[in-house]
Design an enzyme around this catalytic site. Sequence first.
Site, PDB file in Angstrom:
ATOM      1  CG  ASN A 161       6.032 -70.640  26.077  1.00 18.81           C
ATOM      2  OD1 ASN A 161       7.078 -70.807  26.698  1.00 18.81           O
ATOM      3  ND2 ASN A 161       5.749 -69.503  25.481  1.00 18.81           N
TER       4      ASN A 161
ATOM      5  CB  CYS B 184       2.346 -62.659  24.903  1.00 19.69           C
ATOM      6  SG  CYS B 184       3.659 -63.827  25.097  1.00 19.69           S
TER       7      CYS B 184
HETATM    8  C1  PLP Z   1       5.419 -71.059  30.130  1.00 15.70           C
HETATM    9  C2  PLP Z   1       4.442 -69.992  30.486  1.00 15.70           C
HETATM   10  N1  PLP Z   1       4.597 -69.314  31.640  1.00 15.70           N
HETATM   11  C3  PLP Z   1       3.747 -68.353  32.016  1.00 15.70           C
HETATM   12  C4  PLP Z   1       2.679 -67.995  31.235  1.00 15.70           C
HETATM   13  C5  PLP Z   1       1.769 -66.896  31.693  1.00 15.70           C
HETATM   14  O1  PLP Z   1       0.564 -67.388  32.226  1.00 15.70           O
HETATM   15  P1  PLP Z   1      -0.685 -66.402  32.364  1.00 15.70           P
HETATM   16  O2  PLP Z   1      -1.232 -66.205  31.002  1.00 15.70           O
HETATM   17  O3  PLP Z   1      -1.625 -67.153  33.270  1.00 15.70           O
HETATM   18  O4  PLP Z   1      -0.196 -65.153  33.009  1.00 15.70           O
HETATM   19  C6  PLP Z   1       2.472 -68.659  30.015  1.00 15.70           C
HETATM   20  C7  PLP Z   1       1.369 -68.263  29.109  1.00 15.70           C
HETATM   21  O5  PLP Z   1       1.544 -68.122  27.923  1.00 15.70           O
HETATM   22  C8  PLP Z   1       3.384 -69.691  29.637  1.00 15.70           C
HETATM   23  O6  PLP Z   1       3.229 -70.365  28.487  1.00 15.70           O
END
Ligand code: PLP
Length: 392
Positions: free
Chosen positions: A153, A326
């Site tokens: 991400n 986050c």
């Molecule tokens: C690589 C990755 N995994 C998991 C998540 C979590 O997803 P969600 O926001 O639907 O819980 C994110 C969100 O930022 C992400 O970028």
Amino acid sequence: MSTTRTYFDHNATTPISEVVRLAIPQALESWGNPSSIHWEGRGPKTFLREARIKLASMLGAAPLELIFTSGGSEANNAVIKGVYFEMKDSGRNEYITSRVEHPSVLKAFQFLQTQGVKVHYLDVNRSGEIDLENYNKCLSEKTALVSIMYANNETGAIFPVKQMAALAKQRGALFHTDAVQALGKISLDLKDLGVDFASFSAHKFYALKGTGLLYSRRGTEWEPLIHGGGQERYRRGGTENALGIYAFGLMAEKLQAVPLEAKKMSDLRNHFEDRVLKEIDRVTVNHSKALRLANTSSLILSDVDGETLLMSLDMKGFAVSTGAACSSGNPEPSPTLLAIGLSRQEAQNSLRVSFGWSNDRQQVDRFVEVLKTVVARLRSLNPNQDMPVNHV
Ligand SMILES: Cc1ncc(COP(=O)(O)O)c(C=O)c1O
């Protein structure tokens, strides 16, 4: 504060697509419980069935291999904890993951460590390569599950999931990929990928927040994370988010456009990086030579504090990020950037620009102009920057 907004933070979340916006008012009429047998339950039940069929066909899965969840975090937790509870007495009590996973994976593994299991963390280097040599060493008949994200991400690095899943299979280990950032950016065929589990999130693909998907290959056994009613064939208790699932299903058809949109996004990203590297000095592009997401640009701008830069750009109408959303409000530098070998200072000088399907070249050009002035201003205010030497 600028009134025109330009959004370049699509890895945090995406805007809600026109298709979804237009369909929602009518869909709100179907407010029944999808488990009800009576007429009111039929509309929402159809939402679930149709979304499951459409998403499965676009992702190369069978409809009953898909389990709707509240998002990517739940899907990740469901696999990691579910496999642990299923296999804890099987003799397979080791797990493998990478140091750059999303916190919902890393923290689930930290929880498993408190239960006494061994977790191996693979390194990812500054060039974006995952340590496959160590992976081969860590894999054994004791490995229960491997969890490696499809794409990161923050940096956009894409990992060799197909190859890694095949190696895990040779040792009888299960393989999970967090494919949250891949959806809408890379064409996916889960059967071809050879993974046992994959996680997805609707809000990263122009649908609504609070809806996700767990792919669980037929025949895989795991203990549900949420015990409750018999929803999702007893694999995920709780009344389903029928509206969110409906919206996610509407977006399934748009997955056909991924190759074309990915090409457009990589053209934009390349144009952006070319201009930045030419017109702003002391900039590094992270993983510039690596296989990476078409839409993601992760930069280090020396002598510029990322948080201050983000706020200045926000005032000028541009939404970008310094790391994962986050962790915003958290002054600590991004653990992912530190894990790939950046110093604390470099991580604090970082900027993430993530493009989306509706961005265009004019927006990018306007952004580069603003970025140039803001960076110059912040550098001129930075007491740490190299001072010109005055020869007297
Ligand atoms: C690589 C990755 N995994 C998991 C998540 C979590 O997803 P969600 O926001 O639907 O819980 C994110 C969100 O930022 C992400 O970028």
